[in-house]
Design a protein around this motif. Structure first.
Motif, PDB file in Angstrom:
ATOM      1  N   LEU A  69      35.067  32.265  61.043  1.00  0.00           N
ATOM      2  CA  LEU A  69      34.304  32.670  62.228  1.00  0.00           C
ATOM      3  C   LEU A  69      34.602  34.115  62.610  1.00  0.00           C
ATOM      4  N   VAL A  70      35.892  34.443  62.694  1.00  0.00           N
ATOM      5  CA  VAL A  70      36.289  35.799  63.093  1.00  0.00           C
ATOM      6  C   VAL A  70      35.786  36.820  62.071  1.00  0.00           C
ATOM      7  N   GLY A  71      35.960  36.506  60.781  1.00  0.00           N
ATOM      8  CA  GLY A  71      35.532  37.433  59.738  1.00  0.00           C
ATOM      9  C   GLY A  71      34.035  37.672  59.760  1.00  0.00           C
TER      10      GLY A  71
ATOM     11  N   ALA B 237      36.482  40.972  55.241  1.00  0.00           N
ATOM     12  CA  ALA B 237      36.728  40.729  56.669  1.00  0.00           C
ATOM     13  C   ALA B 237      37.279  39.322  56.892  1.00  0.00           C
ATOM     14  N   ILE B 238      36.747  38.330  56.163  1.00  0.00           N
ATOM     15  CA  ILE B 238      37.236  36.949  56.293  1.00  0.00           C
ATOM     16  C   ILE B 238      38.680  36.850  55.800  1.00  0.00           C
ATOM     17  N   ILE B 239      38.970  37.463  54.661  1.00  0.00           N
ATOM     18  CA  ILE B 239      40.323  37.390  54.107  1.00  0.00           C
ATOM     19  C   ILE B 239      41.315  38.133  54.998  1.00  0.00           C
ATOM     20  N   LEU B 240      40.897  39.280  55.562  1.00  0.00           N
ATOM     21  CA  LEU B 240      41.795  40.015  56.459  1.00  0.00           C
ATOM     22  C   LEU B 240      42.053  39.237  57.746  1.00  0.00           C
ATOM     23  N   ALA B 241      41.044  38.502  58.223  1.00  0.00           N
ATOM     24  CA  ALA B 241      41.258  37.646  59.400  1.00  0.00           C
ATOM     25  C   ALA B 241      42.285  36.568  59.080  1.00  0.00           C
ATOM     26  N   ALA B 242      42.174  35.966  57.888  1.00  0.00           N
ATOM     27  CA  ALA B 242      43.169  34.966  57.471  1.00  0.00           C
ATOM     28  C   ALA B 242      44.547  35.615  57.329  1.00  0.00           C
ATOM     29  N   GLY B 243      44.576  36.873  56.845  1.00  0.00           N
ATOM     30  CA  GLY B 243      45.847  37.581  56.722  1.00  0.00           C
ATOM     31  C   GLY B 243      46.476  37.876  58.076  1.00  0.00           C
TER      32      GLY B 243
ATOM     33  N   MET C 124      38.314  37.185  45.807  1.00  0.00           N
ATOM     34  CA  MET C 124      38.584  36.859  47.205  1.00  0.00           C
ATOM     35  C   MET C 124      38.686  35.365  47.484  1.00  0.00           C
ATOM     36  N   VAL C 125      38.090  34.537  46.611  1.00  0.00           N
ATOM     37  CA  VAL C 125      37.947  33.126  46.945  1.00  0.00           C
ATOM     38  C   VAL C 125      39.287  32.449  47.152  1.00  0.00           C
ATOM     39  N   VAL C 126      40.303  32.809  46.367  1.00  0.00           N
ATOM     40  CA  VAL C 126      41.584  32.127  46.494  1.00  0.00           C
ATOM     41  C   VAL C 126      42.249  32.435  47.840  1.00  0.00           C
ATOM     42  N   GLY C 127      41.863  33.556  48.472  1.00  0.00           N
ATOM     43  CA  GLY C 127      42.443  33.911  49.761  1.00  0.00           C
ATOM     44  C   GLY C 127      42.135  32.897  50.840  1.00  0.00           C
ATOM     45  N   LEU C 128      40.914  32.322  50.831  1.00  0.00           N
ATOM     46  CA  LEU C 128      40.541  31.342  51.849  1.00  0.00           C
ATOM     47  C   LEU C 128      41.154  29.977  51.561  1.00  0.00           C
ATOM     48  N   ILE C 129      41.769  29.818  50.392  1.00  0.00           N
ATOM     49  CA  ILE C 129      42.445  28.559  50.061  1.00  0.00           C
ATOM     50  C   ILE C 129      43.946  28.655  50.311  1.00  0.00           C
ATOM     51  N   VAL C 130      44.560  29.761  49.860  1.00  0.00           N
ATOM     52  CA  VAL C 130      46.026  29.857  49.901  1.00  0.00           C
ATOM     53  C   VAL C 130      46.544  30.404  51.235  1.00  0.00           C
ATOM     54  N   LEU C 131      45.890  31.444  51.793  1.00  0.00           N
ATOM     55  CA  LEU C 131      46.403  32.040  53.041  1.00  0.00           C
ATOM     56  C   LEU C 131      46.475  31.036  54.199  1.00  0.00           C
ATOM     57  N   PRO C 132      45.411  30.241  54.477  1.00  0.00           N
ATOM     58  CA  PRO C 132      45.544  29.244  55.553  1.00  0.00           C
ATOM     59  C   PRO C 132      46.632  28.213  55.276  1.00  0.00           C
ATOM     60  N   ALA C 133      46.772  27.811  54.000  1.00  0.00           N
ATOM     61  CA  ALA C 133      47.800  26.824  53.659  1.00  0.00           C
ATOM     62  C   ALA C 133      49.199  27.398  53.856  1.00  0.00           C
ATOM     63  N   ALA C 134      49.397  28.657  53.450  1.00  0.00           N
ATOM     64  CA  ALA C 134      50.710  29.296  53.648  1.00  0.00           C
ATOM     65  C   ALA C 134      51.012  29.448  55.140  1.00  0.00           C
ATOM     66  N   SER C 135      49.988  29.761  55.943  1.00  0.00           N
ATOM     67  CA  SER C 135      50.188  29.891  57.397  1.00  0.00           C
ATOM     68  C   SER C 135      50.506  28.542  58.028  1.00  0.00           C
ATOM     69  N   ALA C 136      49.885  27.474  57.509  1.00  0.00           N
ATOM     70  CA  ALA C 136      50.044  26.142  58.109  1.00  0.00           C
ATOM     71  C   ALA C 136      51.482  25.658  58.054  1.00  0.00           C
ATOM     72  N   ARG C 137      52.274  26.151  57.084  1.00  0.00           N
ATOM     73  CA  ARG C 137      53.665  25.712  56.983  1.00  0.00           C
ATOM     74  C   ARG C 137      54.481  26.119  58.200  1.00  0.00           C
ATOM     75  N   PHE C 138      54.011  27.150  58.941  1.00  0.00           N
ATOM     76  CA  PHE C 138      54.720  27.587  60.143  1.00  0.00           C
ATOM     77  C   PHE C 138      54.305  26.793  61.383  1.00  0.00           C
ATOM     78  N   TRP C 139      53.294  25.913  61.242  1.00  0.00           N
ATOM     79  CA  TRP C 139      52.805  25.183  62.412  1.00  0.00           C
ATOM     80  C   TRP C 139      53.023  23.687  62.312  1.00  0.00           C
ATOM     81  N   SER C 140      53.340  23.165  61.143  1.00  0.00           N
ATOM     82  CA  SER C 140      53.571  21.726  60.994  1.00  0.00           C
ATOM     83  C   SER C 140      54.556  21.493  59.858  1.00  0.00           C
ATOM     84  N   GLU C 141      55.363  20.413  59.991  1.00  0.00           N
ATOM     85  CA  GLU C 141      56.332  20.086  58.955  1.00  0.00           C
ATOM     86  C   GLU C 141      55.875  18.937  58.075  1.00  0.00           C
TER      87      GLU C 141
END
Length: 290
Positions: free
Chosen positions: A241-243, A257-263, A206-223
């Protein structure tokens, strides 16, 4: 249920929730730049491979000393660095591509790690290694995660420009005799350190999920790279927090729960992010037609 009890009560009332929150916040801040550079360098899957690569080392530490934080950390770091260097060496000296080389190490590492843990431990021990238990973080684990976060941020501050140059123009540093190789090795070492730190909280799967998922999401919010690092840290913190709150109130496993929140945030980013999302593309097409 009052809003205060829903959002703040668990963290004020229980020490294990505060320690879990502190560990996740440190992982989110430390993992944000690591994840952004993994995504920019198209190495996201390599992060998953490295997460599994630390498993045999941590398992050997478990075999020798049980759930000793020191033994499992040293074993995980040693195994991660060994796999990173070995896969890179094989890719450079044989026709095998680096992704195939990493995939081979990933499969062998996962099988070897599960086998070693099964020799001494029970199924519960195996689940603890694979999925972690963030609610069981003790003070030494918090200090370890905080120390890794400090080392990560200080090291990235020193090699930031080299990493950015290598992301957008890999041949530039070679042409000017720059220290691209050293920066690449230091970056891989930081990836391994963050995975080992997070492994104690979220487990190897699960650990890589908290590293890669937020970074992949961030590409849609900043250039920009700094903007993506900031957005990734915020998304990681919100996901944690949500998880944690969903896990506490619904009595669900914490790491998933944390990884699904990031998802869920990642899905929202794809739909409605500022840059490149379905919503932004639809608005752009409507603007061009109008």
């Amino acid at each position: 249920m009052a809003l205060y009890d829903l959002l703040f009560g668990p963290f004020i009332e229980f020490g294990f929730m505060r320690r879990a929150l502190m560990g996740c916040l440190a992982l989110s801040i430390s993992g944000a730049p690591i994840g952004v550079f993994l995504v920019l360098r198209r190495m996201s899957l390599m992060g998953d491979v490295m997460a599994h690569a630390i498993l045999p080392g941590a398992a050997i530490g478990f075999l020798l000393s049980g759930f000793s934080l020191f033994a499992m950390t040293v074993g995980g770091v040693a195994a991660g660095l060994l796999v990173a260097l070995g896969a890179g060496a094989i890719a450079r000296t044989t026709p095998l591509r680096e992704d195939a080389s990493f995939a081979a190490f990933y499969l062998v590492s996962l099988g070897l790690g599960v086998m070693i843990v099964s020799i001494k431990g029970s199924n519960i021990d195996l689940l603890h290694v694979l999925f972690g238990n963030v609610l069981a973080l003790d003070d030494p684990s918090i200090y370890l995660i905080g120390g890794i976060a400090t080392v990560t941020l200080l090291t990235l501050a020193l090699i930031y420009r080299l990493l950015v140059a290598e992301c957008f123009d890999p041949g530039f540093l070679k042409s000017v005799g720059g220290a691209g190789g050293l920066a690449h090795f230091l970056f891989l070492a930081l990836v391994v350190l963050n995975l080992v730190g997070g492994f104690n909280a979220l487990g190897t799967l699960m650990v890589v999920g908290l590293i890669v998922l937020p970074a992949a999401s961030a590409r849609f919010w900043s250039e920009t790279v700094p903007g993506q690092i900031g957005a990734s840290a915020i998304i990681g913190i919100v996901s944690s927090l949500v998880g944690l709150l969903v896990s506490y109130h619904a009595e669900l496993p914490t790491s998933p729960a944390i990884i699904l929140a990031a998802g869920a945030i990642h899905a929202l980013s794809i739909l409605a992010g500022r840059h490149g999302s379905f919503a932004s593309q639809a608005l752009r097409a409507r603007h061009l037609r109008g």
